[in-house]
Design an enzyme around this catalytic site. Sequence first.
Site, short mmCIF file in Angstrom:
data_model
loop_
_atom_site.label_atom_id
_atom_site.label_comp_id
_atom_site.label_asym_id
_atom_site.label_seq_id
_atom_site.Cartn_x
_atom_site.Cartn_y
_atom_site.Cartn_z
N ASP A 7 0.85 -1.18 0.00
CA ASP A 7 0.00 0.00 0.00
C ASP A 7 0.90 1.24 0.00
O ASP A 7 2.11 1.15 0.26
CB ASP A 7 -0.88 -0.05 1.26
CG ASP A 7 -1.65 1.23 1.49
OD1 ASP A 7 -2.30 1.70 0.55
OD2 ASP A 7 -1.61 1.74 2.64
N ASN A 238 -9.06 -0.93 3.48
CA ASN A 238 -9.05 -1.23 2.05
C ASN A 238 -7.86 -2.11 1.66
O ASN A 238 -7.74 -2.51 0.50
CB ASN A 238 -9.07 0.06 1.21
CG ASN A 238 -7.85 0.93 1.41
OD1 ASN A 238 -7.14 0.82 2.41
ND2 ASN A 238 -7.59 1.80 0.45
#
Length: 287
Positions: A7, A238
């Site tokens: 990420d 997420n």
Amino acid sequence: MKLIASDLDGTLLNEIGQVSENNAAAIKKAVDQGIRFVVATGRSWDSASKPLQAAGITSPVISLNGATIYDEDGELLHEVKMNRDVAKEVLSVCREAEMYLEFFTNKGIYSASREYFVEVLVDIMKSANPNLTEEEIRANAHLRFQNEPVEFIDDYDLIFEMDDVVIYKILGFSLKPEKLAGVRASLGKEKELVITSSGDINLEFNHPQAQKGVALKNLADRLNIPMEDIVAVGDNWNDVSMLQAAGKGIAMGNASDEIKQLADGVTKSNIEDGVAALIESILIGKN
């Protein structure tokens, strides 16, 4: 391990939105030893590519939570579009909750208020970077306009009058937790919608196939890399789908306890070069 998926915000990027020298050096070292590196982010490709280029990193990018996949050269490999009727339903519910929205599309980002846009970014950055001054935070917020195209429109309904616009993701913000909870409850049963979050004051809306874990599997298949040979690292909700899809999912030290409990392990925080620490441990195990 044959591939590392990371990420960006709260993970690879530090408190000022940059890839540290240690993180960049570790990534290049891993690549030199034959390990592939991939970024998986809620950002658009335009926004994701800026800090990577500044650090001299070239990699595939899974963007918009998995709605789009790009190769190292920025060529689109795969896309997952939101159903327009579902997007209209999201707009209706979020509008009723008085949420600020951003529509991420093939034409860039659409927003209805530049002023509100800046204030939302300032609130996000304040919570994420408590050590920065108000002046520094506002300067960083205005950089958003330089990093990716944002078009301000009078009414979100205008988006649905554009036949050539493909909606990939809707991002909604509210400083009221009860509003976020209400929207999530209202839209939670929609089968063609997945709702995640990259922070305490937002909700992200995508097609169910536009998730980081699904996109990572898609890219891994293209590269002929088994999922069990992949390490994924992230810090927020997420990221959960890819943490669970990868052979090993690692949470950042700055992640919430809930995220850490869902992961297979924990590394240092993003301001402590947690990605570099993870990569070094992988390389030690490889040798």
